[in-house]
Write a protein that holds these residues in place. Structure first.
Motif, short mmCIF file in Angstrom:
data_model
loop_
_atom_site.label_atom_id
_atom_site.label_comp_id
_atom_site.label_asym_id
_atom_site.label_seq_id
_atom_site.Cartn_x
_atom_site.Cartn_y
_atom_site.Cartn_z
N ILE A 1 0.84 -1.21 0.00
CA ILE A 1 0.00 0.00 0.00
C ILE A 1 0.88 1.25 0.00
N LEU A 2 1.91 1.24 0.83
CA LEU A 2 2.71 2.46 1.00
C LEU A 2 3.57 2.78 -0.22
N LYS B 1 -3.05 16.97 6.55
CA LYS B 1 -1.76 16.49 6.04
C LYS B 1 -1.80 15.01 5.66
N PHE B 2 -2.90 14.37 5.92
CA PHE B 2 -3.01 12.98 5.47
C PHE B 2 -4.46 12.70 5.10
N ASP B 3 -4.63 11.68 4.28
CA ASP B 3 -5.96 11.37 3.75
C ASP B 3 -6.54 10.09 4.31
N ARG C 1 -2.10 10.31 1.02
CA ARG C 1 -1.10 10.46 2.09
C ARG C 1 -1.60 9.66 3.29
N ILE C 2 -0.79 8.70 3.68
CA ILE C 2 -1.29 7.70 4.64
C ILE C 2 -0.52 7.78 5.96
N ALA C 3 -1.26 7.85 7.04
CA ALA C 3 -0.65 7.75 8.36
C ALA C 3 -0.79 6.31 8.83
N VAL C 4 0.29 5.78 9.38
CA VAL C 4 0.28 4.37 9.76
C VAL C 4 0.41 4.23 11.27
#
Ligand SMILES: Nc1nc2c(ncn2[C@@H]2O[C@H](COP(=O)(O)OP(=O)(O)OP(=O)(O)O)[C@@H](O)[C@H]2O)c(=O)[nH]1
Length: 416
Positions: A121-122, A187-189, A129-132
């Motif tokens: 995914i990353l 800042k992330f989606d 924009r992904i936060a993990v």
């Protein structure tokens, strides 16, 4: 053990090409096809420690694509009544859009391929924009390091208290998500949460509905469950003591999307029978078969909304399952490590659900990453060790009846 044979050399070549080695296939040749042929004499100054059985959470916010102009505005999604100024027959036009950030939970039993899917995914092109948020079983954080090392532009890494997302660190999850929304609005989606392989997803799911601070800003987009085509049956079969959940069953039961992964390791009849079994547990979720988590991203992101009944939060994990983590500076003698790990797995592969490690091997300039899921073993070099970076080995075992002292002594016996 005798010196490395031609057969072992070819097994090692197999490892270098990152293909998994099934121990049963090579055990008549050599104890264990572990590492790598040495190239240079390294340094090693031991100073070590080990610890047992705990969880670690880490949060990594990753910027993976250029921010889009006009980023998503984070607002509290509310009922029509709060925004409606006039009565109208067309009520739906007055319901504000649900601007909450979607969150995906990736779960699945130990070693089923969650981190592999996460990395897919990353590193894929999707412009999100992904936060993990990653929750790892074991004191030593290995997955986080592997995820971070595969991506660039990590914005932030925050370590959290040890604990399991589904048990003691639920409070941390709430705080973490709230801080994330607070500090990084726009800042992330999307948020992706990787659970431990021993997580019961139910309490984690509940958090999204029961906690106002999360519910107002974040919506659960879906639960994706990885199922190991080779080993899932073994864990689904496990009879647990009364009152103890079978996590492997729960993880499938709560899925919106099921990924039967590692289909390269078994034949079609085994896959078909496992799929039937999975269907009996959860007939509603979509199901795909894959290798190395290679699914279209819209299968796992943007599912819509998680739809399930929510069961009571109380659950108990199997007390017989624990982890042993060893952190130890120095470099490993390849041959000794081969013998030790080979013997250990040949004797204990049923009990050792999962092994993973970041190792320093004599003669190797790179960190060596090794992964084991029962009798399947895989290893490959990772990035170069830094010039001044201490050569610290980290290894985690998760399984039944683990003896920390014995494992630690065995491992240390392989150091130069
Ligand atoms: N042969 C094969 N190996 C796979 C596949 N997917 C993942 N693996 C390997 O299986 C091992 C475990 O994969 P991970 O992605 O770390 O599994 P995980 O679910 O994150 O593991 P835990 O976090 O420990 O529960 C690694 O060595 C992967 O490279 C697959 O489809 N086929």
């Amino acid at each position: 053990m005798a010196s490395i044979s031609a057969d072992l050399a070819s097994a090692i070549i197999g490892l270098t090409s990152r293909s998994p080695i099934q121990l049963s296939r090579v055990r008549t040749v050599v104890h264990f096809p572990l590492l790598w042929r040495p190239r240079r004499t390294p340094h090693s100054q031991p100073a070590s420690s080990y610890s047992t059985s705990s969880f670690r959470s880490r949060f990594i916010a990753l910027r993976l694509a250029k921010p889009r102009s006009g980023s998503r505005r984070l607002t509290v999604a509310s009922s029509a009544a709060t925004t409606s100024q006039t009565e109208s027959s067309d009520v739906t036009t007055k319901i504000p859009p649900d601007n909450r950030v979607p969150a995906t939970i990736i779960t699945g039993f130990l070693g089923s391929g969650k981190t592999t899917l996460l990395n897919h995914i990353l590193t894929a092109e999707h412009g999100k924009r992904i936060a993990v948020i990653e929750n790892e079983y074991g004191e030593v954080d290995i997955d986080g390091s592997l995820v971070a090392s595969k991506t660039t532009g990590a914005e932030d890494i925050v370590m959290l208290n040890n604990g399991c997302l589904c048990c003691t660190v639920r409070g941390d999850l709430v705080r973490m998500i709230s801080e994330l929304v607070e500090r990084k609005k726009g800042k992330f989606d999307h948020i992706v949460i990787e659970t431990t392989g021993l997580a019961n997803p139910a309490p984690i799911i509940q958090t999204f509905y029961a906690e106002d601070t999360i519910f107002n800003d974040v919506k659960l987009d879906g639960v994706v469950t990885l199922v190991d085509a080779k080993h899932a049956g073994f864990h689904l079969d496990e009879v647990k003591p009364k009152g103890v959940v079978n996590e492997a069953v729960e993880q499938i039961a709560y899925a919106d999307r099921i990924i039967v992964n590692k289909t390269d390791l078994v034949g079609e009849p085994e896959i078909a029978s496992l799929v039937q079994r999975v269907r009996n547990i959860n007939g509603m979720a979509q199901l795909k078969r894959t290798k190395f988590g290679q699914v279209d991203l819209d299968y796992v992101l943007g599912i819509g909304e998680h739809h399930h009944d929510h069961h009571p939060l109380d659950h108990t994990h199997d007390p017989g399952v624990s982890s042993v983590s060893i952190v130890c500076e120095g470099s490993l003698d390849l041959e000794k490590a081969n013998i030790w790990l080979g013997t250990l797995l040949l004797e204990r592969s049923e009990d050792i659900y999962r092994m993973k490690g970041l190792l320093s091997v004599q003669g190797m300039d790179e960190r060596f990453v090794f992964q084991g899921v029962h009798d399947i073993f895989q290893g490959s070099p990772d990035r170069l060790w830094g010039v001044d970076e201490p050569r610290i080995n980290k290894i985690v075992f998760i399984g039944k009846n683990l003896e920390a002292k014995e494992l630690e002594e065995g491992f240390k016996g392989c150091l130069l």
